[in-house]
Design a protein around this motif. Structure first.
Motif, PDB file in Angstrom:
ATOM      1  N   UNK A   1       0.834  -1.200   0.000  1.00  0.00           N
ATOM      2  CA  UNK A   1       0.000   0.000   0.000  1.00  0.00           C
ATOM      3  C   UNK A   1       0.873   1.255   0.000  1.00  0.00           C
ATOM      4  N   UNK A   2       1.941   1.253   0.793  1.00  0.00           N
ATOM      5  CA  UNK A   2       2.846   2.409   0.828  1.00  0.00           C
ATOM      6  C   UNK A   2       3.496   2.628  -0.532  1.00  0.00           C
ATOM      7  N   UNK A   3       3.896   1.540  -1.200  1.00  0.00           N
ATOM      8  CA  UNK A   3       4.504   1.668  -2.520  1.00  0.00           C
ATOM      9  C   UNK A   3       3.497   2.198  -3.533  1.00  0.00           C
ATOM     10  N   UNK A   4       2.253   1.720  -3.468  1.00  0.00           N
ATOM     11  CA  UNK A   4       1.218   2.208  -4.384  1.00  0.00           C
ATOM     12  C   UNK A   4       0.946   3.686  -4.130  1.00  0.00           C
ATOM     13  N   UNK A   5       0.916   4.091  -2.861  1.00  0.00           N
ATOM     14  CA  UNK A   5       0.685   5.496  -2.540  1.00  0.00           C
ATOM     15  C   UNK A   5       1.854   6.363  -3.002  1.00  0.00           C
ATOM     16  N   UNK A   6       3.073   5.854  -2.858  1.00  0.00           N
ATOM     17  CA  UNK A   6       4.236   6.616  -3.326  1.00  0.00           C
ATOM     18  C   UNK A   6       4.183   6.790  -4.843  1.00  0.00           C
ATOM     19  N   UNK A   7       3.821   5.745  -5.543  1.00  0.00           N
ATOM     20  CA  UNK A   7       3.689   5.825  -7.003  1.00  0.00           C
ATOM     21  C   UNK A   7       2.593   6.811  -7.388  1.00  0.00           C
ATOM     22  N   UNK A   8       1.470   6.737  -6.693  1.00  0.00           N
ATOM     23  CA  UNK A   8       0.365   7.657  -6.953  1.00  0.00           C
ATOM     24  C   UNK A   8       0.782   9.096  -6.664  1.00  0.00           C
ATOM     25  N   UNK A   9       1.528   9.288  -5.592  1.00  0.00           N
ATOM     26  CA  UNK A   9       2.000  10.618  -5.230  1.00  0.00           C
ATOM     27  C   UNK A   9       2.943  11.168  -6.303  1.00  0.00           C
ATOM     28  N   UNK A  10       3.827  10.312  -6.821  1.00  0.00           N
ATOM     29  CA  UNK A  10       4.728  10.742  -7.895  1.00  0.00           C
ATOM     30  C   UNK A  10       3.933  11.131  -9.135  1.00  0.00           C
ATOM     31  N   UNK A  11       2.909  10.349  -9.455  1.00  0.00           N
ATOM     32  CA  UNK A  11       2.060  10.661 -10.606  1.00  0.00           C
ATOM     33  C   UNK A  11       1.353  12.003 -10.394  1.00  0.00           C
ATOM     34  N   UNK A  12       0.851  12.221  -9.180  1.00  0.00           N
ATOM     35  CA  UNK A  12       0.166  13.485  -8.856  1.00  0.00           C
ATOM     36  C   UNK A  12       1.126  14.658  -9.006  1.00  0.00           C
ATOM     37  N   UNK A  13       2.330  14.520  -8.494  1.00  0.00           N
ATOM     38  CA  UNK A  13       3.318  15.600  -8.578  1.00  0.00           C
ATOM     39  C   UNK A  13       3.669  15.886 -10.039  1.00  0.00           C
ATOM     40  N   UNK A  14       3.804  14.835 -10.841  1.00  0.00           N
ATOM     41  CA  UNK A  14       4.122  15.006 -12.261  1.00  0.00           C
ATOM     42  C   UNK A  14       2.980  15.724 -12.978  1.00  0.00           C
ATOM     43  N   UNK A  15       1.734  15.297 -12.729  1.00  0.00           N
ATOM     44  CA  UNK A  15       0.585  15.951 -13.359  1.00  0.00           C
ATOM     45  C   UNK A  15       0.513  17.419 -12.953  1.00  0.00           C
ATOM     46  N   UNK A  16       0.748  17.681 -11.678  1.00  0.00           N
ATOM     47  CA  UNK A  16       0.675  19.050 -11.182  1.00  0.00           C
ATOM     48  C   UNK A  16       1.763  19.917 -11.806  1.00  0.00           C
ATOM     49  N   UNK A  17       2.985  19.406 -11.866  1.00  0.00           N
ATOM     50  CA  UNK A  17       4.072  20.202 -12.450  1.00  0.00           C
ATOM     51  C   UNK A  17       3.857  20.401 -13.946  1.00  0.00           C
ATOM     52  N   UNK A  18       3.320  19.382 -14.637  1.00  0.00           N
ATOM     53  CA  UNK A  18       3.026  19.541 -16.071  1.00  0.00           C
ATOM     54  C   UNK A  18       1.960  20.613 -16.287  1.00  0.00           C
ATOM     55  N   UNK A  19       0.918  20.586 -15.471  1.00  0.00           N
ATOM     56  CA  UNK A  19      -0.149  21.587 -15.602  1.00  0.00           C
ATOM     57  C   UNK A  19       0.387  22.982 -15.307  1.00  0.00           C
ATOM     58  N   UNK A  20       1.229  23.107 -14.286  1.00  0.00           N
ATOM     59  CA  UNK A  20       1.797  24.412 -13.962  1.00  0.00           C
ATOM     60  C   UNK A  20       2.717  24.905 -15.074  1.00  0.00           C
ATOM     61  N   UNK A  21       3.502  23.999 -15.650  1.00  0.00           N
ATOM     62  CA  UNK A  21       4.388  24.369 -16.755  1.00  0.00           C
ATOM     63  C   UNK A  21       3.569  24.828 -17.953  1.00  0.00           C
ATOM     64  N   UNK A  22       2.495  24.092 -18.279  1.00  0.00           N
ATOM     65  CA  UNK A  22       1.648  24.481 -19.406  1.00  0.00           C
ATOM     66  C   UNK A  22       0.983  25.839 -19.163  1.00  0.00           C
TER      67      UNK A  22
END
Length: 168
Positions: A65-86
């Motif tokens: 569960x911790x690994x899945x949450x870490x992966x999800x968190x990385x995905x969230x951070x990537x989506x957020x940074x991509x949206x901010x960059x755009x």
């Protein structure tokens, strides 16, 4: 032999018999206690092994569960940074007049008083629809509002993913 001696001999025989009986019972009870102690030790080992296996399984589940949450968190951070960059790129393009925001006008609205030509010019890319360009400051505010909305949606998706991972 006198009656007292006979009585003493009988009493002595009874005491010896009682002591022997006690020793036999003690010996038998010792065997039962030893057998019960062995069974108790076996049961205790089985319980301990089962508890350890359950603890390992729970720990493995928590780690997954911790690994899945870490992966999800990385995905969230990537989506957020991509949206901010755009959004940042779009704001920069608006500031340099590289891009202009415009809105479609209602062709049937005669009360607007807007004198935008109905035909497209040779320079424009708009084909036969009435449009009006927005002031760059207003365009920047619109971009800021959509940026906040994008960030909210990305955060909402991250929260939903967290809840799905934690409480299946």
């Amino acid at each position: 032999m006198t009656p007292a001696q006979i009585l003493a001999a009988i009493l002595l025989a009874m005491v010896i018999s009682a002591c022997g009986t006690w020793q036999v019972q003690d010996w038998r009870m010792g065997e039962k206690i030893a057998e019960q102690a062995g069974q108790f030790q076996t049961d205790l080992s089985t319980i301990s092994n089962t508890a350890a296996a359950l603890a390992r399984a729970e720990q493995d589940k928590r780690l997954a569960t911790e690994q899945a949450l870490a992966s999800s968190d990385q995905q969230h951070i990537k989506e957020l940074s991509d949206a901010q960059r755009n959004q940042r790129l779009l704001r920069d393009r608006l500031a340099t007049a590289d891009v202009r925001l415009s809105v479609l006008l209602d062709a049937t609205d005669t009360a607007s008083g807007c004198s935008v030509p109905t035909t497209s010019g040779a320079v424009g890319v708009v084909h036969a629809t009435r449009r009006a360009q927005l002031d760059p400051a207003h365009a920047q505010r619109i971009i800021a509002i959509t940026d906040a909305g994008d960030q909210g949606l990305i955060s909402l998706r991250a929260c939903q993913a967290y809840v799905r991972a934690v409480a299946p």
